[in-house]
Design an enzyme around this catalytic site. Sequence first.
Site, short mmCIF file in Angstrom:
data_model
loop_
_atom_site.label_atom_id
_atom_site.label_comp_id
_atom_site.label_asym_id
_atom_site.label_seq_id
_atom_site.Cartn_x
_atom_site.Cartn_y
_atom_site.Cartn_z
N PRO A 225 1.09 -1.26 -0.06
CA PRO A 225 -0.26 -0.04 -0.22
C PRO A 225 1.13 1.42 -0.10
CG PRO A 225 -0.60 -1.77 1.35
CD PRO A 225 0.63 -1.99 1.78
N CYS A 226 0.07 2.91 -0.80
CA CYS A 226 1.30 3.58 -0.25
C CYS A 226 1.63 3.83 0.18
CB CYS A 226 0.53 4.88 -1.86
SG CYS A 226 -1.16 4.97 -0.97
N GLN A 227 0.49 3.89 1.45
CA GLN A 227 1.29 4.67 2.82
C GLN A 227 2.19 4.02 3.05
OE1 GLN A 227 -1.50 2.69 1.99
NE2 GLN A 227 -3.23 4.09 2.64
#
Length: 364
Positions: free
Chosen positions: A93-95
Amino acid sequence: MKRYAISLFSGAGGFDLGMEAAGFTTRYCSDIDFHSCQTLQNNRDEGLRSGLHHFLSEATVEQADIKEVTTEHILDRANLKKDEVSLIYGGPPCQAFSVFGQRKGMDDPRGLLLWEYIRVIREISPPIFVFENVAGLLSIDNGKVFNMFLDEVSKDSNGNKVYEISHYLLDTAEYGVPQFRSRLIVFGAKGKEIPPIPVTHTEHPAEATLRAYNTVGKVLNDMPTPPSSKLANHIGRVHGTDIINRYSALAYGERDSKTRINRLNPNRPSYTIVVGSDKGGGKGHVHPEEPREVTPRESARIQTFPDFWAFSGTSRHPIRQVGNAVPPVFGAVIGSHILKEFFEDPDAPNFDQIIKNLKLEYLY
């Protein structure tokens, strides 16, 4: 000859469908999300039962936190030895990039999803890997975090360079997906750099080798009015009179002031599907011809999922899975490019073969 692959952060299987349509055989898929894993498992089992498709027929699907999974366990569940793995694909996930930057990269790698991705790559050491993620990763801390990641993922645990790294910012509409969706693709390959993927589609093709964009109208025009039992997940939101009136007044491309979504133009690719958060908020855009939001199944067509690929869960779960996915056609284009450029496979499928392999009759 089979080329075996391992999928990380698999979600609802968009990348997996694409890689298998290109010619890879995925032997292990994992994700932390329950409904995503149910989607993978249910579709795999239904394909084996019905014979309608063979996607993921050899894959073990596992709901797991990557931080708690050893590479020995992954290989065991995949029934593979290290030297039998041709490809690892996926993207955290981009987080994960934001946390990676806050924690100063490798200074304190514990608990970082990005580090776990690097760990699996280093410990299995496949000939090639591919990483997919959002375009915004390029700009975090003026690119320092992304460059830190590229440096780390190119090396083994002793700091020796193993992979030639190349990365490209691509728009899925230029590869046959009826949706504008900017994505970052990173290739890591042993012994050679992977060149850019040639564009196949454009708005106004002037060259015989290029095709016109696939459009929203092309993929939605034969769909029954929802709700419909003929297609899985073809159930829309119920709108009040106020929303219906606002949507009716929107011109093509115009954004609704309250829901912040646009009315789709049937003659162009869709805007990027809105994902939302774990608590909800995911949605498609406004249907081009009717005063309503598109259904999860219509969004799935815009993402180039086959109609037989059903999504687990109710309400927000299917649209979140659809919105988070790599479009299968785009995944297949990437996979075919790897087969052609890295493995020098003369049988790497072209676009027409990809569409046929994915059974995407609505794109014929």
